[in-house]
Enzyme design. Structure first.
Site, mmCIF file in Angstrom:
data_model
loop_
_atom_site.group_PDB
_atom_site.id
_atom_site.type_symbol
_atom_site.label_atom_id
_atom_site.label_comp_id
_atom_site.label_asym_id
_atom_site.label_seq_id
_atom_site.Cartn_x
_atom_site.Cartn_y
_atom_site.Cartn_z
ATOM 1 N N ASP A 89 0.574 -1.367 -0.289
ATOM 2 C CA ASP A 89 0.356 0.338 0.573
ATOM 3 C C ASP A 89 0.641 0.979 -0.108
ATOM 4 O OD1 ASP A 89 -2.132 1.763 0.217
ATOM 5 O OD2 ASP A 89 -1.481 2.104 2.706
ATOM 6 N N GLU A 103 -2.012 -5.736 -3.378
ATOM 7 C CA GLU A 103 -0.831 -4.984 -2.507
ATOM 8 C C GLU A 103 -0.079 -5.072 -2.398
ATOM 9 O OE1 GLU A 103 -3.833 -1.386 -0.996
ATOM 10 O OE2 GLU A 103 -3.865 -3.441 0.371
#
Length: 156
Positions: free
Chosen positions: A57, A128
């Site tokens: 992320d 992610e």
């Protein structure tokens, strides 16, 4: 399309699709392993994707901001707005779907029964984790290259 572990698709296909070959294949395996699967299989506590998703992320945010700045943006508000438009659950999930990432993830039995990848943020987190694994394996340049090839930063 969750498959049993024995019938799970070869994760090497993911490497082909993202245009990155892992030096440490254990990172790829970890990026494709959910916590529920880890617990059910009695794997070590660090064998699942959660930490990689958190890292990924952050890496995605940095790569997108770098791309926005490289395209000439200099206003903080404009940079933030562009990043928010590019990096969101819907967009990341769509990229994961384009990769057919759900077919390569090791899901827990309950997750597989519920087909958790069909709703919510689950597939975005899987993407992610994959980006986090690429970052650990090859650095920021490798991760940014994957995001470019997936089209996330090409549209900056």
């Amino acid at each position: 399309m969750r498959q049993s572990d024995a019938g799970r698709r070869d994760p090497g296909v993911i490497e082909e699709r993202i245009g990155y070959a892992f030096r440490d294949r254990a990172l790829l395996t970890r990026a494709l392993t959910r916590l529920a699967y880890t617990l059910e299989a009695g794997l070590p506590a660090d064998a699942h994707m959660d930490a990689l998703a958190t890292l990924g992320d952050a890496v995605i945010n940095v790569a997108v901001v770098e791309a926005v700045i490289a395209k000439g943006a200099h206003d903080k508000g404009a940079i933030t707005n562009r990043k928010m438009n590019l990096v969101n659950m819907t967009r990341l999930r769509a990229l994961a779907e384009d990769l057919a990432l759900a077919d390569y993830v090791r899901w827990g039995k309950g997750e597989a029964a519920q087909k958790v990848w069909t709703s919510g943020r689950v597939l975005a987190e899987c993407l992610e984790a994959l980006v986090g694994a690429v970052y650990l394996d090859g650095g920021m340049e490798a991760a940014a290259g994957v995001l470019r090839r997936l089209g996330l930063t090409e549209s900056v």
